[in-house]
Design a protein around this motif. Structure first.
Motif, short mmCIF file in Angstrom:
data_model
loop_
_atom_site.label_atom_id
_atom_site.label_comp_id
_atom_site.label_asym_id
_atom_site.label_seq_id
_atom_site.Cartn_x
_atom_site.Cartn_y
_atom_site.Cartn_z
N LYS A 37 106.32 -32.66 156.97
CA LYS A 37 107.55 -32.48 157.73
C LYS A 37 108.10 -31.08 157.45
O LYS A 37 108.03 -30.61 156.32
CB LYS A 37 108.57 -33.54 157.31
CG LYS A 37 109.83 -33.62 158.14
CD LYS A 37 110.76 -34.69 157.57
CE LYS A 37 110.10 -36.07 157.58
NZ LYS A 37 111.01 -37.11 157.04
N VAL A 38 108.60 -30.42 158.49
CA VAL A 38 109.21 -29.10 158.33
C VAL A 38 110.63 -29.15 158.90
O VAL A 38 110.82 -29.53 160.06
CB VAL A 38 108.40 -28.00 159.04
CG1 VAL A 38 109.12 -26.66 158.92
CG2 VAL A 38 107.01 -27.90 158.45
N LEU A 39 111.60 -28.80 158.07
CA LEU A 39 113.00 -28.76 158.48
C LEU A 39 113.45 -27.31 158.50
O LEU A 39 113.32 -26.59 157.51
CB LEU A 39 113.86 -29.56 157.50
CG LEU A 39 115.39 -29.48 157.68
CD1 LEU A 39 115.80 -30.18 158.96
CD2 LEU A 39 116.10 -30.10 156.48
N ARG A 40 113.97 -26.86 159.65
CA ARG A 40 114.46 -25.49 159.79
C ARG A 40 115.98 -25.51 159.75
O ARG A 40 116.62 -26.23 160.53
CB ARG A 40 113.98 -24.90 161.12
CG ARG A 40 114.62 -23.57 161.49
CD ARG A 40 114.06 -22.42 160.69
NE ARG A 40 114.70 -21.16 161.03
CZ ARG A 40 114.45 -20.01 160.43
NH1 ARG A 40 113.55 -19.96 159.46
NH2 ARG A 40 115.07 -18.91 160.77
N LEU A 41 116.57 -24.73 158.82
CA LEU A 41 118.03 -24.59 158.74
C LEU A 41 118.43 -23.30 159.44
O LEU A 41 117.94 -22.22 159.10
CB LEU A 41 118.49 -24.55 157.28
CG LEU A 41 118.28 -25.82 156.46
CD1 LEU A 41 118.78 -25.61 155.04
CD2 LEU A 41 118.97 -27.01 157.09
#
Length: 472
Positions: free
Chosen positions: A233-237
């Motif tokens: 999973k990749v979360l971009r802030l």
């Protein structure tokens, strides 16, 4: 209402969930994070990506139980760890026991000096520190340490003083000390920063092995998404918002061609030698072999020279000698112009209470000096930070402040140790512009870097150091 929270008996293997409504630091005017929901399951790798100042390190510290600070920060939301839901609000402010929390969720900060104790004589003792504090049996400690040492390929460092390691070596040792503690969830802030290509592969392999062992790994990283192709999973802030990506939707990380013969120098007279090493030996005491032996190098006017090589090979040692912090034990180091050094870690270079005072330190008081400081802050896009305490800035901004404190003294030889480490996209853009201006004026630049993209764009020439020839 504040209550003590004991999590020593939490169930293992249940992962970690966060439902964050908002988080704001004490005395801040705006939230750092808003509306983030994240499930971190055992046996997974989660990458949290964002530029400097996006809040990713803050999110990591919340996951690790370091934030919020009781009675100071504002946090509304809930964290579920080990099957237990912990709610935070204006009325509910549980006080977390960091040592108990760390047995389940461990955090490796971006500045690894904040993790290593700094009081142990060797790397082996540093890695055993947490287990010793908990009274773990000696046989258990040795078994865990040897397993981690093999996984990270750092057996050769066990007898070294951790204070003498390179930045990259210290990062891997700190990761090893965290792994020895055997947490269920590992939150790693910029774990690839300052690492050479082989070390990055070793850390990626270790993360994959930890995943197979059922650990949950959270990787906090900036522009270049190292390890994204290994992530679940990749979360971009971005702009206080969170965006999820599938790992196969991200562009692959490209390794640029670094054939130094293809890097053509700019059309400028390079006849003047600003810095020269001739048959130089460098070391840290007569009782140890030299770190650098028989080193030869000439830096000419208008040249931007990249000094490359694996972690621990002696690149920083060369920069220290160039600025006069280290005297050669054999051979010579000659300079024909004023040098200035930017350290790898800006925290080692900043000590004043405001950015303006920091950049102006060492200048003679007066209107001219104030104009010099203001001009440098403008060049580095820091004018609006002039009255801010340096440690209230993001890592990227701190790095630029440290660079400004060097540039204000107008050195003709600019020595940069891992200059892109910690910089976001804007910081790298500013750095490149500064280097172009310096070389156009006939100044010489000598820098170390493991950032292949930066080297390919910035260096007019590269010199490769080999571990077999120079490392201790």
């Amino acid at each position: 209402m504040t209550s003590e929270l004991n999590i020593g008996n939490l169930k293992t293997g249940l992962g970690l969930d966060i439902d964050l409504k908002h988080f704001r630091y004490a005395h801040a005017e705006a939230d750092v994070l808003q509306d983030i929901k994240l499930n971190i399951s055992p046996g997974t790798v989660t990458v949290i990506n964002g530029g400097s100042g996006s809040g990713k390190s803050t999110l990591g510290a919340i996951l690790a139980g370091i934030l919020p600070r009781t009675g100071l920060d504002q946090f509304e939301g809930a964290i579920t760890v080990g099957g237990r839901r912990i709610e935070f609000s204006e009325d509910k402010r549980p006080r977390i026991d960091p040592s108990g929390w760390a047995q389940h969720i461990s955090f490796l900060p971006q500045d690894v000096n904040d993790y290593l104790s700094g009081i142990r004589a060797t790397v082996a003792e540093e890695m055993a520190f947490a287990l010793e504090n908990r009274g773990a049996p000696r046989e258990d400690m040795l078994t865990r340490i040897l397993a981690v040492v093999d996984m990270l390929d750092i057996k050769h460092l066990l007898t070294h003083d951790a204070g003498t390691l390179s930045g990259g070596q210290a990062r891997i040792v700190a990761l090893g000390a965290l792994m020895v503690d055997n947490p269920q969830v590992l939150v790693l802030d910029e774990p690839f920063s300052g690492l050479d290509k082989n070390a990055r592969k070793v850390v990626l392999s270790a993360i994959q092995q930890l995943k197979l062992l059922g650990k949950a790994i959270v990787v906090l990283t900036r522009n270049h998404v190292h390890g994204a192709d290994h992530a679940d999973k990749v979360l971009r802030l971005e702009n206080h918002e969170s965006l999820f990506f599938e790992r196969n939707s991200l562009p692959p990380n490209q390794e640029p061609n670094l054939d130094k013969n293809s890097l053509q120098p700019a059309g400028r007279d390079r006849s003047r030698v600003l810095l020269e090493f001739a048959g130089t030996n460098l070391g840290y005491g007569s009782s140890t072999p030299p770190t650098i032996s028989g080193f030869n190098l000439k830096l000419h006017a208008g040249e931007c020279l990249g000094l490359l090589g694996p972690n621990g090979v002696g690149k920083t040692t060369i920069l220290k000698a160039a600025v006069g912090l280290l005297k050669p034990t054999a051979g010579t180091v000659r300079t024909s112009a004023k040098p200035g050094l930017l350290l790898q870690n800006p925290n080692d270079q900043l000590f004043e209470r405001t950015v303006f005072k920091e950049v102006g330190y060492g200048l003679r008081p007066g209107a001219k000096s104030q104009q010099q400081v203001a001009a440098v802050l403008d060049r580095l896009d820091l004018r609006d930070k002039a009255e801010t305490h340096p440690y209230e800035l993001s890592m990227s901004e701190r790095k630029l402040v440290a660079l400004a404190s060097v540039l204000v003294h107008e050195p003709e030889i600019l020595l940069l140790d891992e200059p892109t480490e910690g910089l976001d996209d804007n910081g790298i853009k500013v750095l490149r512009e500064i280097l172009e201006v310096c070389t156009s004026k006939g100044h010489g630049i000598l820098f170390t870097s493991h950032d292949d993209s930066f080297v390919a764009h910035a260096a007019t020439r590269t010199v490769q150091l080999n571990a077999s020839e120079n490392a201790r």
